[in-house]
Write an enzyme that holds these catalytic residues in place. Sequence first.
Site, short mmCIF file in Angstrom:
data_model
loop_
_atom_site.label_atom_id
_atom_site.label_comp_id
_atom_site.label_asym_id
_atom_site.label_seq_id
_atom_site.Cartn_x
_atom_site.Cartn_y
_atom_site.Cartn_z
N TRP A 182 37.05 34.61 21.72
CA TRP A 182 38.10 35.53 22.14
C TRP A 182 39.44 34.95 21.70
O TRP A 182 39.69 33.76 21.90
CB TRP A 182 38.12 35.75 23.67
N GLU A 223 34.47 38.91 21.75
CA GLU A 223 34.98 39.65 22.92
C GLU A 223 36.20 40.47 22.52
O GLU A 223 37.14 39.95 21.95
CB GLU A 223 35.36 38.65 24.02
N LYS A 225 39.47 43.21 23.30
CA LYS A 225 40.49 43.40 24.34
C LYS A 225 41.47 44.48 23.90
O LYS A 225 41.80 44.59 22.72
CB LYS A 225 41.23 42.08 24.55
N ASP A 257 34.15 42.56 28.25
CA ASP A 257 34.80 42.13 29.50
C ASP A 257 35.29 43.42 30.14
O ASP A 257 36.07 44.16 29.53
CB ASP A 257 35.95 41.17 29.14
N HIS A 260 38.85 44.74 29.96
CA HIS A 260 39.49 44.87 28.65
C HIS A 260 39.50 46.27 28.05
O HIS A 260 39.56 46.43 26.84
CB HIS A 260 38.84 43.91 27.66
N HIS A 284 31.53 39.72 30.29
CA HIS A 284 32.43 39.01 31.19
C HIS A 284 32.66 39.96 32.34
O HIS A 284 33.18 41.06 32.15
CB HIS A 284 33.77 38.70 30.50
N ASP A 292 44.15 44.43 33.28
CA ASP A 292 43.25 43.28 33.17
C ASP A 292 43.76 42.14 34.04
O ASP A 292 44.11 41.08 33.55
CB ASP A 292 43.17 42.86 31.70
N ASP A 294 42.21 40.35 36.30
CA ASP A 294 41.26 39.28 36.59
C ASP A 294 41.24 38.89 38.06
O ASP A 294 41.31 37.71 38.40
CB ASP A 294 41.51 38.07 35.69
N ASP A 324 34.31 36.14 34.84
CA ASP A 324 35.58 35.76 34.20
C ASP A 324 36.74 36.34 35.00
O ASP A 324 37.10 37.50 34.84
CB ASP A 324 35.63 36.29 32.75
C1 RNT Z 1 41.03 37.01 28.29
C2 RNT Z 1 39.55 36.99 28.10
C3 RNT Z 1 38.92 35.64 27.99
C4 RNT Z 1 39.49 34.63 28.95
C5 RNT Z 1 38.75 33.31 29.02
C6 RNT Z 1 39.54 32.27 29.73
O1 RNT Z 1 41.52 38.23 28.61
O2 RNT Z 1 38.95 37.70 29.14
O3 RNT Z 1 37.56 35.75 28.11
O4 RNT Z 1 39.56 35.16 30.24
O5 RNT Z 1 38.40 32.93 27.76
ZN ZN Z 2 36.84 37.65 29.27
#
Ligand code: RNT
Ligand code: ZN
Length: 416
Positions: A182, A223, A225, A257, A260, A284, A292, A294, A324
Amino acid sequence: MSTRYESAKAIYAKLGIDTDAVIAKLKEIPVSLHCWQGDDVTGFDHDGPLTGGIQTTGNYPGKARTPDELMADIDKVISLCPGKLKLNLHACYAIFEPGQFVDRDKLEPKHFAKWVEFAKARGMGIDFNPTFFSHPKVKDGLSLTSPDEETRKFWVEHGKACIRISEYFARETGIPCVMNIWIGDGFKDVPADRMGPRLRYKKSIEEIIAEPHDPKLVKPCVESKVFGIGVESYTAGSAEFTLTFAATHENVLPLMDNGHYHPTEVVSDKIPALLCYFPEIALHITRGVRWDSDHVLLLDDETKEMAKEIVRCNALDRVYMALDYFDASINRISAWTVGVRSWKKALLAAMLTPHEQLKKLQDNAEFSELMVRMEEVKMLPLGDVWEEFCRQCGTTECGWFDEVKKYEKEVLSKRK
Ligand code: RNT
Ligand code: ZN
């Protein structure tokens, strides 16, 4: 065995579900635990800020500052979580000898030997992530997409080093290593060239995966985004870019993810779409709040829906599941534990659903009954089966937070 479980078992048996078998299966599903919740995505190889369009907010006391502290915290989490875990590391968590520094392009397996020792002693596999952010060689916000060849090469070398380290993890633990690529590369404002960075990204990933490796041991992923903080207008690794890359390159997995995508898009719907084409995919699992962000994973509707798709597609062995998220505003041990438990609860709920019967109703266009039956499932005694699963794993649903408080008092609060 409790009477509550006995009664739940009978209720599910009427639907054709064997709860004992479900519990036995759930115990064996590994969830990849992201080491970066423990120290707000800092790592051990730099003093600079977190960059790459991601951010932790909050300054709850007690974050891990050293490998020993992080390992102790992970051990605490392991003790509080029922079932199997895998360890998910980032390259910036390399452990050097005192006074030593090795830049990311020169990382070697030996810089992760302590993590291997840790994982092996706990019977865990290891997943890995090259760290393409929080580093002075990210030039103008760009790593693998940089137009500056020296910069791009540096990051390609980092990726190749990570392939070698991933293979080392797999060989040492005997469990395949999912290696996720990523990058946060992108632009704050309207770009003048959208394709150039993507072509360089493509070339860079191709150079990285050309590093010799056994595809049975190392599972490279890409990954996607949609945007990051400071790169709101454009990210090179968009959904279309990464998905097409994975689809056109052998043994590369797409990684979704669920933070994302645009807020009304759902990864639960994307899982079965990808499973039609890819032998294996990776996730993720996070919780975005408006963006996003998290946040810590909870047992909310979309979390349950994602687990449901994996289970009803019969794809538990085709989907690599990693958490994640990074919340720095609450106790980090608690954040980790709530997320792990939420995902396992979601899997359990999915495994305790009579999917074949429901599918039949859909295929027969009996949509009134389908709606009624789906609503009935929501009232089944899931919690009683969860409690039994916890009991068999040596824990409980309620009570573990007292352990967290004790650990905070005795260990975390002393980290000043
Ligand atoms: C970032 C991505 C990625 C990170 C990690 C720390 O938006 O989700 O996966 O969260 O690599
Ligand atoms: Zn991620």
